[in-house]
Design a protein around this motif. Structure first.
Motif, short mmCIF file in Angstrom:
data_model
loop_
_atom_site.label_atom_id
_atom_site.label_comp_id
_atom_site.label_asym_id
_atom_site.label_seq_id
_atom_site.Cartn_x
_atom_site.Cartn_y
_atom_site.Cartn_z
N ALA A 1 31.91 40.56 50.12
CA ALA A 1 32.61 40.04 48.94
C ALA A 1 33.38 38.76 49.25
CB ALA A 1 33.54 41.11 48.38
N TYR B 1 37.18 43.98 50.78
CA TYR B 1 36.48 42.70 50.58
C TYR B 1 35.47 42.41 51.69
CZ TYR B 1 39.30 41.43 46.55
OH TYR B 1 39.88 41.40 45.30
N PHE C 1 29.39 44.39 47.65
CA PHE C 1 29.51 44.98 46.31
C PHE C 1 28.20 44.74 45.55
CE2 PHE C 1 33.87 46.31 45.27
CZ PHE C 1 34.50 45.97 46.47
N ARG D 1 27.71 44.49 42.26
CA ARG D 1 27.85 43.44 41.22
C ARG D 1 28.04 42.07 41.83
NH1 ARG D 1 33.03 45.84 40.99
NH2 ARG D 1 32.34 47.49 39.58
N ASP D 2 28.78 41.99 42.95
CA ASP D 2 29.04 40.70 43.57
C ASP D 2 27.77 40.10 44.16
OD1 ASP D 2 31.56 42.05 43.35
OD2 ASP D 2 32.43 40.61 44.75
N MET E 1 33.32 45.19 36.28
CA MET E 1 33.94 44.10 37.02
C MET E 1 35.47 44.20 36.95
SD MET E 1 33.63 40.04 36.23
CE MET E 1 34.56 38.84 37.18
N ASP F 1 37.94 46.33 37.46
CA ASP F 1 37.90 47.66 38.06
C ASP F 1 39.27 48.29 38.24
OD1 ASP F 1 38.68 45.97 40.05
OD2 ASP F 1 37.06 46.43 41.43
N TYR G 1 44.42 37.38 37.38
CA TYR G 1 43.42 38.37 37.77
C TYR G 1 42.59 38.84 36.57
CZ TYR G 1 41.65 42.02 40.99
OH TYR G 1 40.87 42.82 41.78
N HIS G 2 42.57 40.13 36.28
CA HIS G 2 41.75 40.59 35.16
C HIS G 2 42.41 40.37 33.81
CE1 HIS G 2 40.30 43.79 38.25
NE2 HIS G 2 39.46 42.78 38.25
N TRP H 1 37.80 33.20 36.29
CA TRP H 1 36.90 33.61 37.38
C TRP H 1 35.74 32.62 37.51
CZ3 TRP H 1 37.18 38.43 40.24
CH2 TRP H 1 38.36 39.13 39.98
N GLU I 1 38.74 33.40 44.54
CA GLU I 1 38.19 34.49 43.74
C GLU I 1 38.53 34.28 42.26
OE1 GLU I 1 40.27 38.01 44.75
OE2 GLU I 1 38.85 39.38 43.76
N GLN J 1 35.44 33.47 48.44
CA GLN J 1 34.92 34.62 47.71
C GLN J 1 33.44 34.34 47.44
OE1 GLN J 1 36.86 37.26 46.75
NE2 GLN J 1 35.26 38.36 45.63
N TRP K 1 31.01 35.49 45.55
CA TRP K 1 30.37 35.27 44.24
C TRP K 1 30.86 34.00 43.54
CZ3 TRP K 1 31.35 40.11 40.62
CH2 TRP K 1 32.70 40.28 40.38
C1 GLC Z 1 37.71 43.04 42.68
C2 GLC Z 1 37.02 42.75 41.35
C3 GLC Z 1 35.63 43.35 41.35
C4 GLC Z 1 34.84 42.85 42.53
C5 GLC Z 1 35.60 43.12 43.83
C6 GLC Z 1 34.94 42.49 45.03
O1 GLC Z 1 37.96 44.39 42.82
O2 GLC Z 1 37.78 43.27 40.30
O3 GLC Z 1 34.99 43.04 40.14
O4 GLC Z 1 33.59 43.46 42.55
O5 GLC Z 1 36.90 42.58 43.76
O6 GLC Z 1 34.88 41.11 44.88
#
Ligand code: GLC
Length: 557
Positions: A115, A127, A131, A133-134, A268, A270, A452-453, A458, A496, A514, A516
């Protein structure tokens, strides 16, 4: 090592047609108000019914005739002679180098990317894991660069992990659940590698990732489409993996809606952010994964049963989303005037939304022209927040009708300052603050307003925005966003996320390097240079799914 690979520039040896286009042609192509992306409708872009018939007759053969070898997929748009016609931005080579540094190997083979590769940060947390999704933007970057092996390895490795028994305390998770992340442990003494995976049982908040399985299916299709290698998707392992994921989300229960009921923090975003219920991010990914699965599932006895269930669900899901999640000026005005406490089938306000619950900001935010899919819809609760990922995926999967897709782009353009500001792009808008922040996030110090979220910015979302721009024929919007990213990302060491109303500040607890953020930038660049890449991550509209929206004015005015 191949010199082109070393710099991460596209390996063009096998692409015969790409040098046939000059700069002028390319810029014309990109500036065209609407790209003709329908020239070569491919196997999985046809309507479900057409598709079922075709499949019954010809199996998966049709697929082969439409793939283009070496990474480009779907559309026969003349590709750029990238390296000849463009001087690559200096950031591109740096990004490739950083992306390659993040590679994770298992028994000598690359299986993913970590990550974040942030040595300066004291807290590693998770990290250092891969991941699911990443890895998606990393995977797309490798596919676009003609390096599919790592993607194949990743797909097979995660498939193996899916087979593990998953438990949280004494409770067993569904068989199809895919991990949020995994980590490779190297034992230098025994010279052996082992893997640990997290399905939610170690994650902060103990929530299982609903998005992982969907991304896995979407990536399997991207791999298939990009390489033309159907043999991976056709293996019994992959077919079974897909069926297990689908069994989880197509199961019948007490649901009255075709959307998927989720816990807070299952994607994402999370951690607790008030997205529990039917979050747009999951619904859009669900829709896209169903459509991808439809094109990949064989028509054997088991596959056929899933085909039928998927087709039914897609019809119901698209109707529900296009009718109830869609918001534009007209629809907002209708909700504002809703009567409440209606009973029976004639009810207009089906979910009994109380107009007083509409937040004040949305009245000013809503442009006369434009619209978007709102964050969530459930009984007496509409979350009017804008979420970037869900709306971009809605465009890419054609969950959004062409008119709705245009309206989403209109909104992004007219609310540029709010949604993009100085760095693309906000994960959601607006932030929640003070009392609401306390209640909704549970006083989360990481998710304070505009961080952040919670309204944070992002850079990874740049690839999704770019793909959506290309699909809707608005590449100039993507170019503007990429220009912004290029002023800061490298200088700031690929953070990130960014904080603030304009996304001006490097995020409070943002990791550097980061992965991604890096891969997202590369994917955005490669797609804009060669729009034919879009095919691996986009699905054309299904003409059989009639749009149901009758009340919007945003595309008629
Ligand atoms: C954070 C993000 C998540 C991502 C992770 C690794 O937890 O919220 O979406 O997958 O970091 O980068």
């Amino acid at each position: 090592m191949d010199a082109t690979k070393g710099y991460g520039l596209r390996n063009v040896s096998s692409h015969c047609s790409i040098s046939e286009m000059d700069d002028e042609d390319l810029s014309r192509l990109l500036d065209k108000p609407r790209l003709n992306i329908e020239r070569q409708r491919s196997f999985d872009e046809r309507s479900f019914s057409e598709l079922s018939i075709g499949l019954l007759r010809g199996g998966l053969d049709n697929y082969e005739s439409t793939y283009s070898p070496g990474g480009r997929s779907g559309f026969d748009t003349p590709a750029s002679s990238t390296r000849n016609s463009f001087e690559p931005h200096p950031m591109v080579a740096e990004a490739w180098e950083a992306l390659r540094r993040s590679l994770v190997h298992f028994r000598g083979h690359p299986v993913g990317t970590i990550a974040a590769y942030d040595h300066a940060s004291e807290e590693v947390l998770n990290y250092d894991q891969v991941f699911v999704r990443d890895f998606v933007p990393s995977a797309l970057a490798f596919l676009m660069n003609g390096e599919p092996d790592i993607v194949k390895n990743f797909l097979l490795k995660t498939l193996q992990l899916q087979g593990w028994e998953k438990r949280i305390d004494r409770f067993k998770l569904g068989e199809g659940a895919m991990p949020a992340s995994f980590k490779v442990l190297h034992d230098p003494v025994r010279k052996s590698d082992t893997i640990i995976a997290d399905f939610g049982e170690s994650a902060i908040g103990r929530v299982a990732p609903v998005d992982s399985g969907f991304w896995w299916i979407i990536l399997l299709r991207a791999y298939t489409k990009s390489t033309g290698d159907l043999s991976l998707a056709e293996t019994e392992e992959c077919q079974k993996g897909m069926r297990l994921i689908l069994a989880l989300c197509l199961s019948e229960g007490f649901d009255t809606f075709p959307t998927l009921l989720c816990a807070d923090g299952c994607s994402m975003i999370d951690r607790r952010m008030g997205i529990y219920g039917y979050p747009i991010e999951i619904q859009a990914l669900f829709f896209m994964a169903l459509r991808c699965a439809l094109s990949l599932l064989k028509h054997d006895a088991e596959g056929k049963e899933f085909h039928e269930r998927i087709v039914k669900r897609l019809h119901a899901l698209s109707y529900h989303m296009r009718s109830y999640f869609w918001l534009d000026f007209q629809q907002l005005n209708d909700i504002y005037r809703y009567k409440t406490e209606e009973y029976s089938h004639t009810a207009v306000n089906k979910f009994n939304v109380i107009p007083d619950s509409i937040p004040v900001w949305v009245f000013d935010f809503m442009p006369t022209r434009g619209g978007y899919f709102i964050g969530n819809v459930s009984p007496a609760r509409m979350d009017f927040r804008w979420f970037a990922l869900g709306n971009c995926v809605a465009i890419l999967s054609s969950l959004a009708t062409p008119e709705q897709s245009m309206a989403i782009m209109d909104l992004i353009e007219s609310r540029w300052e709010e949604l993009v500001g100085e760095m693309p792009i906000k994960i959601c808008y607006p932030a929640i603050e003070s009392h609401e922040w306390r209640i909704v996030t549970g006083c989360d110090p990481k998710n304070t307003g505009w961080s952040y979220h919670n309204g944070g910015t992002w850079p990874v979302l740049l690839w999704l925005l770019t793909a959506a721009c290309i699909k809707t024929g608005r590449p100039q919007i993507a170019r503007r966003a990429i220009d912004l990213a290029e002023t800061r990302l490298l200088k700031d060491s690929w953070p990130e996320y960014y904080d603030g109303k304009l996304g001006r500040y490097i995020g409070k607890q943002a990791r550097k390097y980061q992965t991604w953020s890096i891969a997202g930038y590369l994917v955005a660049k490669m797609m804009l240079e060669d729009p034919s890449h879009l095919g691996m991550i986009s699905l054309e509209e299904d003409k059989q799914m009639k749009p149901v929206i009758k009340r919007s004015s945003s595309w008629t005015c």
